[in-house]
Design a protein around this motif. Structure first.
Motif, PDB file in Angstrom:
ATOM      1  N   GLN A  36     -11.421 -30.157  98.695  1.00  0.00           N
ATOM      2  CA  GLN A  36     -10.602 -30.493  99.863  1.00  0.00           C
ATOM      3  C   GLN A  36      -9.122 -30.239  99.590  1.00  0.00           C
ATOM      4  OE1 GLN A  36     -11.455 -34.194 102.159  1.00  0.00           O
ATOM      5  NE2 GLN A  36     -13.152 -34.483 100.720  1.00  0.00           N
ATOM      6  N   ILE A  37      -8.683 -30.622  98.397  1.00  0.00           N
ATOM      7  CA  ILE A  37      -7.280 -30.437  98.041  1.00  0.00           C
ATOM      8  C   ILE A  37      -6.945 -28.961  97.928  1.00  0.00           C
ATOM      9  CG2 ILE A  37      -5.586 -30.801  96.193  1.00  0.00           C
ATOM     10  CD1 ILE A  37      -7.041 -33.451  95.607  1.00  0.00           C
ATOM     11  N   ARG A  38      -7.807 -28.210  97.267  1.00  0.00           N
ATOM     12  CA  ARG A  38      -7.539 -26.778  97.076  1.00  0.00           C
ATOM     13  C   ARG A  38      -7.587 -26.010  98.399  1.00  0.00           C
ATOM     14  NH1 ARG A  38      -9.665 -24.339  91.391  1.00  0.00           N
ATOM     15  NH2 ARG A  38      -8.670 -25.887  90.028  1.00  0.00           N
ATOM     16  N   GLU A  39      -8.527 -26.380  99.246  1.00  0.00           N
ATOM     17  CA  GLU A  39      -8.635 -25.694 100.534  1.00  0.00           C
ATOM     18  C   GLU A  39      -7.393 -25.940 101.383  1.00  0.00           C
ATOM     19  OE1 GLU A  39     -11.834 -25.157 104.205  1.00  0.00           O
ATOM     20  OE2 GLU A  39     -12.032 -26.838 102.814  1.00  0.00           O
ATOM     21  N   ARG A  40      -6.913 -27.186 101.407  1.00  0.00           N
ATOM     22  CA  ARG A  40      -5.710 -27.497 102.174  1.00  0.00           C
ATOM     23  C   ARG A  40      -4.503 -26.740 101.651  1.00  0.00           C
ATOM     24  NH1 ARG A  40      -1.355 -29.323 100.013  1.00  0.00           N
ATOM     25  NH2 ARG A  40      -2.501 -30.922  98.915  1.00  0.00           N
ATOM     26  N   ALA A  41      -4.436 -26.556 100.322  1.00  0.00           N
ATOM     27  CA  ALA A  41      -3.295 -25.881  99.713  1.00  0.00           C
ATOM     28  C   ALA A  41      -3.408 -24.361  99.738  1.00  0.00           C
ATOM     29  CB  ALA A  41      -3.137 -26.354  98.264  1.00  0.00           C
ATOM     30  N   GLY A  42      -4.569 -23.842 100.152  1.00  0.00           N
ATOM     31  CA  GLY A  42      -4.758 -22.398 100.146  1.00  0.00           C
ATOM     32  C   GLY A  42      -5.002 -21.848  98.756  1.00  0.00           C
ATOM     33  N   ALA A  43      -5.466 -22.697  97.840  1.00  0.00           N
ATOM     34  CA  ALA A  43      -5.727 -22.280  96.458  1.00  0.00           C
ATOM     35  C   ALA A  43      -7.167 -21.805  96.311  1.00  0.00           C
ATOM     36  CB  ALA A  43      -5.448 -23.432  95.500  1.00  0.00           C
ATOM     37  N   ALA A  44      -7.434 -21.132  95.204  1.00  0.00           N
ATOM     38  CA  ALA A  44      -8.791 -20.660  94.926  1.00  0.00           C
ATOM     39  C   ALA A  44      -9.724 -21.856  94.749  1.00  0.00           C
ATOM     40  CB  ALA A  44      -8.794 -19.792  93.669  1.00  0.00           C
ATOM     41  N   LEU A  45     -10.889 -21.781  95.376  1.00  0.00           N
ATOM     42  CA  LEU A  45     -11.848 -22.872  95.298  1.00  0.00           C
ATOM     43  C   LEU A  45     -12.673 -22.776  94.024  1.00  0.00           C
ATOM     44  CD1 LEU A  45     -13.113 -22.895  99.009  1.00  0.00           C
ATOM     45  CD2 LEU A  45     -11.268 -24.240  97.986  1.00  0.00           C
ATOM     46  N   LEU A  46     -13.175 -23.918  93.580  1.00  0.00           N
ATOM     47  CA  LEU A  46     -14.056 -23.908  92.414  1.00  0.00           C
ATOM     48  C   LEU A  46     -15.359 -23.180  92.718  1.00  0.00           C
ATOM     49  CD1 LEU A  46     -13.598 -27.564  91.088  1.00  0.00           C
ATOM     50  CD2 LEU A  46     -12.794 -25.459  90.011  1.00  0.00           C
ATOM     51  N   GLY A  47     -15.859 -23.368  93.932  1.00  0.00           N
ATOM     52  CA  GLY A  47     -17.040 -22.623  94.348  1.00  0.00           C
ATOM     53  C   GLY A  47     -18.337 -23.383  94.215  1.00  0.00           C
ATOM     54  N   SER A  48     -18.455 -24.212  93.183  1.00  0.00           N
ATOM     55  CA  SER A  48     -19.679 -24.985  92.996  1.00  0.00           C
ATOM     56  C   SER A  48     -19.376 -26.187  92.123  1.00  0.00           C
ATOM     57  CB  SER A  48     -20.774 -24.128  92.342  1.00  0.00           C
ATOM     58  OG  SER A  48     -20.438 -23.830  90.999  1.00  0.00           O
ATOM     59  N   ALA A  49     -20.219 -27.207  92.243  1.00  0.00           N
ATOM     60  CA  ALA A  49     -20.034 -28.401  91.431  1.00  0.00           C
ATOM     61  C   ALA A  49     -20.198 -28.092  89.948  1.00  0.00           C
ATOM     62  CB  ALA A  49     -21.018 -29.482  91.864  1.00  0.00           C
ATOM     63  N   GLY A  50     -20.983 -27.077  89.644  1.00  0.00           N
ATOM     64  CA  GLY A  50     -21.181 -26.702  88.254  1.00  0.00           C
ATOM     65  C   GLY A  50     -19.915 -26.208  87.581  1.00  0.00           C
ATOM     66  N   ALA A  51     -18.965 -25.712  88.386  1.00  0.00           N
ATOM     67  CA  ALA A  51     -17.701 -25.230  87.818  1.00  0.00           C
ATOM     68  C   ALA A  51     -16.802 -26.381  87.382  1.00  0.00           C
ATOM     69  CB  ALA A  51     -16.972 -24.356  88.833  1.00  0.00           C
ATOM     70  N   LEU A  52     -17.091 -27.581  87.868  1.00  0.00           N
ATOM     71  CA  LEU A  52     -16.322 -28.758  87.464  1.00  0.00           C
ATOM     72  C   LEU A  52     -17.000 -29.336  86.220  1.00  0.00           C
ATOM     73  CD1 LEU A  52     -13.980 -30.663  88.019  1.00  0.00           C
ATOM     74  CD2 LEU A  52     -15.450 -31.950  89.573  1.00  0.00           C
ATOM     75  N   ASN A  53     -16.687 -28.759  85.071  1.00  0.00           N
ATOM     76  CA  ASN A  53     -17.398 -29.106  83.837  1.00  0.00           C
ATOM     77  C   ASN A  53     -16.497 -29.743  82.782  1.00  0.00           C
ATOM     78  OD1 ASN A  53     -15.880 -26.926  83.073  1.00  0.00           O
ATOM     79  ND2 ASN A  53     -17.612 -25.522  82.855  1.00  0.00           N
ATOM     80  N   ASP A  54     -15.312 -30.202  83.204  1.00  0.00           N
ATOM     81  CA  ASP A  54     -14.382 -30.799  82.241  1.00  0.00           C
ATOM     82  C   ASP A  54     -13.420 -31.706  82.994  1.00  0.00           C
ATOM     83  OD1 ASP A  54     -12.352 -31.330  80.301  1.00  0.00           O
ATOM     84  OD2 ASP A  54     -12.878 -29.492  79.236  1.00  0.00           O
ATOM     85  N   ILE A  55     -13.160 -32.889  82.449  1.00  0.00           N
ATOM     86  CA  ILE A  55     -12.216 -33.816  83.075  1.00  0.00           C
ATOM     87  C   ILE A  55     -10.825 -33.211  83.148  1.00  0.00           C
ATOM     88  CG2 ILE A  55     -11.641 -34.947  80.888  1.00  0.00           C
ATOM     89  CD1 ILE A  55     -11.942 -36.665  84.331  1.00  0.00           C
TER      90      ILE A  55
END
Length: 233
Positions: free
Chosen positions: A128-147
């Motif tokens: 949500q934050i990246r989309e609002r800012a016009g930044a590249a999206l992670l694309g999938s939950a699997g890409a969120l693999n590190d705090i």
């Protein structure tokens, strides 16, 4: 512009007080007042750039970037002076609520909690934050693999909003980042004749060295408080 070779990256000499200062329009006046310069196309710009560069006061902005966020972009150039804004300060934005939730969810996942899909929850907040800012999206939950992905997102989104100091302490990483550390600054220059910007990245010209020891994470319990409640220790 006929300038000599610019200072090497590890040099701390002031551009505005150096032997090349006369080649620049700067804000180096004794009263730090902005000089408005008329460009070849007839438009006007602050001598110190679009944002203003100040270094002679107790709260300098050497790069000119740090004082633009949350300020009024429609203020006339001649009125863009340090500590003169009457723009309301925003203490808590919705983006921070999302970041808080994302961090909490991912921490629960790291603790092994299984009550919900915490990674997906955190991922949705970051997207949500990246989309609002016009930044590249992670694309999938699997890409969120590190705090650290969430922490970096927080530092970018909340930059210059007085959040980083508390976050570094809360994460217990300030002693790693600020151990004998001098930060780097990106200085911007505008060439009037060519209508182009160029940038020079080097050490903070003030030469401030930050050092944070692990014992600084803790505060002394004052004797008055101990007298009221000896069971504090």
């Amino acid at each position: 512009m006929g300038l000599p070779v610019y200072y090497p990256p590890d040099n701390k000499q002031f551009y505005e007080k150096s032997n090349v200062a006369d080649l620049f329009y700067t804000s180096a006046g004794p009263d730090d007042q902005q000089t408005v310069v008329t460009l070849p196309d007839g438009t006007q710009m602050n001598a110190a750039g679009r944002s203003g560069t100040f270094y002679d006061n107790v709260a300098p902005a050497l790069s000119g970037f740090t004082i633009r966020k949350l300020l009024n972009p429609d203020m006339p150039a001649g009125q863009v002076l340090e500590n003169r804004s009457d723009q309301n300060w925003i203490e808590l934005r919705y983006a921070e609520i999302l970041l808080n939730r994302a961090e909490a969810a991912y921490e629960l996942y790291l603790l092994g909690e299984t009550g919900a899909d915490y990674v997906t929850d955190a991922y949705n907040c970051i997207e949500q934050i990246r989309e609002r800012a016009g930044a590249a999206l992670l694309g999938s939950a699997g890409a969120l693999n590190d705090i650290e992905i969430i922490r970096k997102e927080r530092r970018k989104e909340l930059g210059f909003e007085n959040k980083t100091w508390g976050d570094l302490r809360r994460w217990r990483v300030q002693h790693e980042e600020q151990r004998n550390r001098t930060y780097r600054v990106l200085r911007s220059f505008y060439v009037m004749e060519n209508g182009k910007w160029f940038f020079d990245e080097h050490l903070d010209e003030r030469g401030v060295v930050y050092d944070f020891d692990t014992n600084m994470y803790y505060r002394k319990i004052e004797s008055g408080d101990l007298n009221k409640n000896p069971k504090l220790i």
